[in-house]
Motif scaffolding. Structure first.
Motif, mmCIF file in Angstrom:
data_model
loop_
_atom_site.group_PDB
_atom_site.id
_atom_site.type_symbol
_atom_site.label_atom_id
_atom_site.label_comp_id
_atom_site.label_asym_id
_atom_site.label_seq_id
_atom_site.Cartn_x
_atom_site.Cartn_y
_atom_site.Cartn_z
ATOM 1 N N CYS A 174 0.843 -1.189 0.000
ATOM 2 C CA CYS A 174 0.000 0.000 0.000
ATOM 3 C C CYS A 174 0.880 1.241 0.000
ATOM 4 O O CYS A 174 1.814 1.347 0.803
ATOM 5 C CB CYS A 174 -0.915 -0.010 1.225
ATOM 6 S SG CYS A 174 -1.878 1.515 1.433
ATOM 7 N N TRP A 175 0.582 2.172 -0.860
ATOM 8 C CA TRP A 175 1.374 3.396 -0.984
ATOM 9 C C TRP A 175 1.326 4.250 0.279
ATOM 10 O O TRP A 175 2.232 5.011 0.562
ATOM 11 C CB TRP A 175 0.860 4.219 -2.165
ATOM 12 C CG TRP A 175 -0.511 4.796 -1.948
ATOM 13 C CD1 TRP A 175 -1.678 4.099 -1.855
ATOM 14 C CD2 TRP A 175 -0.857 6.162 -1.778
ATOM 15 N NE1 TRP A 175 -2.743 4.945 -1.637
ATOM 16 C CE2 TRP A 175 -2.258 6.230 -1.601
ATOM 17 C CE3 TRP A 175 -0.134 7.355 -1.779
ATOM 18 C CZ2 TRP A 175 -2.939 7.427 -1.405
ATOM 19 C CZ3 TRP A 175 -0.823 8.553 -1.592
ATOM 20 C CH2 TRP A 175 -2.207 8.576 -1.413
ATOM 21 N N ARG A 176 0.241 4.093 1.076
ATOM 22 C CA ARG A 176 0.074 4.950 2.251
ATOM 23 C C ARG A 176 0.700 4.341 3.507
ATOM 24 O O ARG A 176 1.377 5.025 4.267
ATOM 25 C CB ARG A 176 -1.415 5.227 2.489
ATOM 26 C CG ARG A 176 -1.689 6.122 3.687
ATOM 27 C CD ARG A 176 -3.176 6.203 3.979
ATOM 28 N NE ARG A 176 -3.873 7.042 3.026
ATOM 29 C CZ ARG A 176 -5.155 6.887 2.693
ATOM 30 N NH1 ARG A 176 -5.841 5.892 3.213
ATOM 31 N NH2 ARG A 176 -5.713 7.699 1.838
ATOM 32 N N CYS A 177 0.471 3.039 3.746
ATOM 33 C CA CYS A 177 0.903 2.438 5.008
ATOM 34 C C CYS A 177 1.913 1.302 4.832
ATOM 35 O O CYS A 177 2.360 0.718 5.820
ATOM 36 C CB CYS A 177 -0.302 1.921 5.797
ATOM 37 S SG CYS A 177 -1.144 0.532 5.002
ATOM 38 N N SER A 178 2.237 0.958 3.577
ATOM 39 C CA SER A 178 3.235 -0.074 3.260
ATOM 40 C C SER A 178 2.815 -1.487 3.653
ATOM 41 O O SER A 178 3.638 -2.405 3.672
ATOM 42 C CB SER A 178 4.596 0.256 3.899
ATOM 43 O OG SER A 178 5.110 1.449 3.350
ATOM 44 N N THR A 179 1.541 -1.688 3.948
ATOM 45 C CA THR A 179 1.037 -3.040 4.221
ATOM 46 C C THR A 179 1.001 -3.843 2.921
ATOM 47 O O THR A 179 0.592 -3.317 1.890
ATOM 48 C CB THR A 179 -0.376 -2.987 4.824
ATOM 49 O OG1 THR A 179 -0.333 -2.234 6.035
ATOM 50 C CG2 THR A 179 -0.920 -4.378 5.093
ATOM 51 N N PRO A 180 1.419 -5.126 2.948
ATOM 52 C CA PRO A 180 1.318 -5.941 1.733
ATOM 53 C C PRO A 180 -0.126 -5.996 1.219
ATOM 54 O O PRO A 180 -1.063 -6.246 1.989
ATOM 55 C CB PRO A 180 1.792 -7.322 2.189
ATOM 56 C CG PRO A 180 2.714 -7.029 3.334
ATOM 57 C CD PRO A 180 2.098 -5.849 4.031
ATOM 58 N N VAL A 181 -0.287 -5.740 -0.059
ATOM 59 C CA VAL A 181 -1.614 -5.709 -0.674
ATOM 60 C C VAL A 181 -2.030 -7.120 -1.073
ATOM 61 O O VAL A 181 -1.206 -7.936 -1.479
ATOM 62 C CB VAL A 181 -1.588 -4.781 -1.907
ATOM 63 C CG1 VAL A 181 -2.868 -4.904 -2.721
ATOM 64 C CG2 VAL A 181 -1.367 -3.340 -1.474
ATOM 65 N N VAL A 182 -3.303 -7.401 -0.916
ATOM 66 C CA VAL A 182 -3.855 -8.689 -1.350
ATOM 67 C C VAL A 182 -4.910 -8.441 -2.416
ATOM 68 O O VAL A 182 -5.380 -7.320 -2.600
ATOM 69 C CB VAL A 182 -4.480 -9.460 -0.162
ATOM 70 C CG1 VAL A 182 -3.430 -9.758 0.885
ATOM 71 C CG2 VAL A 182 -5.646 -8.683 0.451
ATOM 72 N N ARG A 183 -5.243 -9.487 -3.145
ATOM 73 C CA ARG A 183 -6.348 -9.419 -4.091
ATOM 74 C C ARG A 183 -7.587 -9.956 -3.391
ATOM 75 O O ARG A 183 -7.557 -11.014 -2.765
ATOM 76 C CB ARG A 183 -6.047 -10.244 -5.343
ATOM 77 C CG ARG A 183 -4.820 -9.794 -6.097
ATOM 78 C CD ARG A 183 -5.032 -8.498 -6.832
ATOM 79 N NE ARG A 183 -5.875 -8.691 -8.002
ATOM 80 C CZ ARG A 183 -6.277 -7.714 -8.802
ATOM 81 N NH1 ARG A 183 -5.956 -6.469 -8.523
ATOM 82 N NH2 ARG A 183 -7.017 -7.956 -9.849
ATOM 83 N N LYS A 184 -8.678 -9.207 -3.469
ATOM 84 C CA LYS A 184 -9.877 -9.564 -2.713
ATOM 85 C C LYS A 184 -11.122 -9.341 -3.564
ATOM 86 O O LYS A 184 -11.186 -8.401 -4.351
ATOM 87 C CB LYS A 184 -9.954 -8.708 -1.446
ATOM 88 C CG LYS A 184 -11.163 -8.977 -0.555
ATOM 89 C CD LYS A 184 -11.140 -8.098 0.678
ATOM 90 C CE LYS A 184 -12.374 -8.323 1.551
ATOM 91 N NZ LYS A 184 -12.361 -7.489 2.772
ATOM 92 N N GLU A 185 -12.088 -10.215 -3.392
ATOM 93 C CA GLU A 185 -13.375 -10.074 -4.075
ATOM 94 C C GLU A 185 -14.232 -9.058 -3.316
ATOM 95 O O GLU A 185 -14.518 -9.234 -2.127
ATOM 96 C CB GLU A 185 -14.106 -11.421 -4.137
ATOM 97 C CG GLU A 185 -13.413 -12.472 -4.997
ATOM 98 C CD GLU A 185 -13.692 -12.292 -6.482
ATOM 99 O OE1 GLU A 185 -14.677 -11.612 -6.814
ATOM 100 O OE2 GLU A 185 -12.930 -12.824 -7.306
ATOM 101 N N VAL A 186 -14.605 -7.980 -3.986
ATOM 102 C CA VAL A 186 -15.398 -6.920 -3.373
ATOM 103 C C VAL A 186 -16.590 -6.611 -4.283
ATOM 104 O O VAL A 186 -16.419 -6.473 -5.499
ATOM 105 C CB VAL A 186 -14.544 -5.644 -3.187
ATOM 106 C CG1 VAL A 186 -15.400 -4.482 -2.714
ATOM 107 C CG2 VAL A 186 -13.417 -5.907 -2.195
ATOM 108 N N PRO A 187 -17.812 -6.502 -3.732
ATOM 109 C CA PRO A 187 -18.961 -6.123 -4.577
ATOM 110 C C PRO A 187 -18.752 -4.724 -5.154
ATOM 111 O O PRO A 187 -18.425 -3.780 -4.416
ATOM 112 C CB PRO A 187 -20.145 -6.148 -3.603
ATOM 113 C CG PRO A 187 -19.676 -6.933 -2.425
ATOM 114 C CD PRO A 187 -18.204 -6.721 -2.331
#
Length: 602
Positions: A174-187
Motif C-alpha cells: 500500500c502506498w500509504r501504510c506499506s502493508t502488503p496488498v492482497v487481491r480480494k473479491e469486493v462487490p
C-alpha cells in the motif's frame, strides 16, 4: 501618461471592470465557437502546466472573438477525489473545507492572470447541484441495463480496509501504510461501456484529421478489437474455452495456459494432484497488480497435472497456469503455439515444452532461435497443408464449428468500467438495499443523495459505512427499513459530461436544456494533456453517445478538435545557454544584458 507599468494596480482595475461589465460573457452575435480547456483538480495552487494549457485556450478564445465569433470559454473545478481525503487525514480538515479554500485561492490566481473566462458559468463537481445529475445519469444507465453489480477482484489493503488503484500499489505494498496488498473479491458497480465498444471504435473515423493521430491510435488500441475464434480444449468432460486470433496455428498448439485467477485453475490442479504448489503460485500472482504482471519479463508458470485434448488433432497437451496470462483478457485461457508466438516460445524454452511449426514462411526459412509470427503456408496441419494462413483462419474455424468445438468470435480489449470507490469525497451511488424489495434506485424526486457532513476520515475502512444515521434509510417501495449504498463514484464519472453542463450551468429542473446544449455543442477546441488520451476522453465519448441515445444531444462526438499541449518539465538552464538564447556571450557587459531584457519586456 505614467512611464512605469504597475501590474498590481493597473491589471486589477481593468480585470474588475471587465468582470463587472461581462466582457467575456458567451452571449452576443456571430457564429458560435466553444473553446474549452480540461478543468483542473483544486489541489491548492496553479502550476506551470495549468498556465501553459490555459494560455493556449485563452489566446485562441481572444483571437476568435476578434474574428467576430460568439465564444463560450468557461472554467470550473474537477473537485472530488482522494487528495482531499488524504488532506483530511494529514491536517484534520474536512474535505469540503479543504476543497473550497483551494478553489477560492486558485480562482484568484486565474483571475490575476487575466484569462478571458465567463465566470458566470463556473461549476464545481462537488456541488450537490452538479453531482445530483451524476446520480440521475447513473439511474438512466441502470434503467437501460447498462449498470450492474458483481463481485470484483481488486487490490485491497488489509490495514486501511480499502480498495487501491493499480497506481497506489508500490512493490506489492500500500502506498500509504506499506502493508502488503492482497487481491480480494469486493462487490462493485460496473458500467457496461463494452456495449458501446464498436461505436466508440467506428466513430474514431469522424475524428481523423481533427484529433492528434497518436490519440486516435491509443484509443483504437485501448478498445482493442480482435477477430478470431473461440476453441474448446477438453480435460475429460470439462471444456476450456480459449480465444485466439490465429486459429490457423491450432495444429501447432502444444500446451494450454490458464490465468491464475481462472475459475478452473485450482479445480484442475486438485484433479491433477498439484494443488499445493498451484495455490502458492496463485497467491503470489494475486498479490501483484495486472500492471505489475504485465511488465514482468520473466515468464513463470506451474503445471496443473492434467492434459487437454487439442480439438484439431486429438493430441493430449499439458495444461499450465502462468503469469503472462490475465483473466480479464479474452477468456482468461490461451492455446500456446510456441513456434508462432514469442511469449509461448520463451515459456516453452524455459520449461522444456514441445515446439511444433505449422506455418512455413512464403520466402526463406523460419528463424531458429525465436518464434515465426508472420503469414505463410500451412504444414503439419492434416488436410489443410498447403493452404495460405489467412484463408486457413476461416476454413479451420468453420471446420471446428461444424464439429461443435469452436466458433467465430469478435472480442475487445476494453472492459466494463468499475465505478465503485470505498471513499467519502465523491458522488454517492444512488442505490438502496431492502431485504424485502431487493436493490432499488433512489427515486428521482429524492435526488441528490447528499454526502453527510458529520463523517470521520481516518484512512481505515469506508468513511460512509460508519455513518449509521446516513446508511439507515427507508425503502422507497415498501416503506420498510433499508440501507444506502456506501460506495461513491469514480471521479472520472464527474468529468465525463461537465462540458455539457457549462452550456446550461444553473438549471435546477433538468440536467440541461437540450436546446442550449445543441446551440453550443460540440466543443470546437478541447485543450489538454495527452495523458488523458484514454480513460477521460474515452469515457466522455461514451457519455456523449449515451445521452445521444436518450435524445438529449444531437452530436455523437463531444469534441470536434483536440489540442494536446505537452507537459511542462522542470529543467535547469545554464548561464551560457540563457545568454545564447538572448544573443549574448559571457564577455558582454551587464549593461548589455539589462538592455536586452528591457527590449524583450517592452
Amino acid at each position: 501618461m505614467e512611464r512605469s507599468y504597475r501590474p498590481m494596480d493597473i491589471e486589477k482595475k481593468w480585470q474588475e471592470i471587465w468582470e463587472r461589465e461581462g466582457v467575456y460573457s458567451a452571449e452576443g452575435s456571430g457564429d458560435k465557437c466553444y473553446v474549452l480547456e480540461m478543468f483542473p483538480y483544486p489541489s491548492g495552487r496553479i502550476h506551470m502546466g495549468h498556465v501553459r494549457n490555459y494560455t493556449i485556450g485563452d489566446a485562441l478564445a481572444r483571437f476568435l472573438r476578434m474574428k467576430g465569433k460568439k465564444v463560450l470559454h468557461p472554467m470550473g473545478w474537477d473537485a472530488f477525489g482522494l487528495p482531499a481525503e488524504n488532506a483530511a487525514i494529514k491536517h484534520g480538515v474536512h474535505p469540503a473545507k479543504w476543497t473550497k479554500e483551494n478553489i477560492s485561492y486558485m480562482k484568484k490566481q486565474l483571475q490575476s492572470l487575466g484569462f478571458s473566462y465567463d465566470w458566470s458559468r463556473e461549476i464545481a463537481t462537488c456541488d450537490p447541484e452538479y453531482y445530483r445529475w451524476n446520480q440521475w445519469i447513473f439511474i438512466k444507465l441502470y434503467e437501460r441495463g447498462l449498470v450492474y453489480r458483481k463481485e470484483a477482484e481488486v487490490n485491497w489493503c488489509p490495514n486501511d480496509e480499502t480498495v487501491l488503484a493499480n497506481e497506489q500499489v508500490i512493490d506489492g505494498r500500500c502506498w500509504r501504510c506499506s502493508t502488503p496488498v492482497v487481491r480480494k473479491e469486493v462487490p462493485s458497480w460496473y458500467i457496461k461501456i463494452t456495449d458501446y465498444a464498436e461505436r466508440l471504435l467506428e466513430d474514431l473515423k469522424l475524428l481523423e484529421g481533427k484529433w492528434p493521430e497518436r490519440v486516435i491510435v491509443q484509443q483504437r488500441n485501448w478498445i482493442g478489437k480482435s477477430e478470431g475464434a473461440v476453441l474448446k480444449f477438453f480435460v475429460g468432460d470439462i471444456p476450456i474455452e480459449v480465444f485466439t486470433t490465429r486459429p490457423d496455428t491450432v495444429f501447432g498448439a502444444t500446451f494450454v495456459v490458464l490465468a491464475p485467477e481462472h475459475p478452473l485453475t485450482l479445480s484442475l490442479a486438485k484433479k491433477g494432484g498439484k494443488i499445493e504448489e498451484v495455490e502458492t503460485f496463485v497467491k503470489k500472482m494475486k498479490s501483484m497488480s495486472s500492471r505489475e504482471r504485465g511488465i514482468q519479463e520473466e515468464k513463470e508458470g506451474v503445471f496443473l497435472g492434467v492434459y487437454a485434448v487439442n480439438p484439431a488433432n486429438g493430441e493430449k497437451i499439458p495444461v499450465w497456469t502462468a503469469n503472462y496470462v490475465l483473466y480479464e483478457y479474452g477468456t482468461g485461457a490461451i492455446m500456446c503455439v510456441p513456434a508462432h508466438d514469442q511469449r509461448d516460445y520463451e515459456f516453452a524454452i524455459k520449461y522444456g515444452l514441445p515446439i511444433k511449426p505449422v506455418i512455413k514462411p512464403l520466402e526463406g526459412e523460419p528463424p531458429k532461435d525465436k518464434a515465426y509470427e508472420g503469414p505463410g503456408v500451412l504444414i503439419n496441419s492434416a488436410h489443410f497443408d498447403g493452404m495460405d494462413s489467412q484463408s486457413a483462419k476461416k476454413a479451420i474455424t468453420q471446420w471446428l464449428k461444424d464439429k461443435g468445438l469452436g466458433d467465430f468470435k469478435t472480442t475487445y480489449r476494453l472492459r466494463d468500467w468499475n465505478i465503485s470507490r470505498q471513499r467519502y469525497w465523491g458522488t454517492p451511488i444512488p442505490i438502496i438495499y431492502c431485504e424485502r424489495c431487493g436493490i432499488l434506485t433512489v427515486p428521482e424526486d429524492q435526488l441528490p443523495v447528499l454526502l453527510p457532513e458529520n463523517v470521520s476520515i481516518s484512512g481505515h475502512g469506508n468513511p460512509l459505512a460508519q455513518v449509521e444515521e446516513w446508511v439507515n434509510t427507508t425503502c422507497p417501495k415498501c416503506g420498510g427499513p433499508a440501507k444506502r449504498e456506501t460506495d461513491t463514484m469514480d471521479t472520472f464519472f464527474d468529468s465525463s459530461w461537465y462540458f455539457l453542463r457549462f452550456c446550461d450551468p444553473k438549471n435546477e429542473k433538468e440536467i440541461f436544456d437540450k436546446n442550449k446544449v445543441n446551440k453550443w455543442m460540440p466543443v470546437d477546441y478541447y485543450i489538454g494533456g495527452i495523458e488523458h488520451a484514454v480513460l477521460h476522453l474515452l469515457y466522455a465519448r461514451f457519455f456523449q453517445k449515451f445521452l445521444y441515445d436518450l435524445g438529449l444531444v444531437k452530436d455523437v462526438e463531444p469534441f470536434q478538435r483536440l489540442i494536446t499541449q505537452g507537459m511542462v518539465l522542470k529543467r535547469w538552464v545554464s548561464v551560457e545557454k540563457f545568454l545564447e538564447f538572448l544573443g549574448l556571450s559571457p564577455e558582454d557587459s551587464i549593461e548589455s544584458l539589462k538592455a536586452k531584457i528591457s527590449e524583450l519586456t517592452l
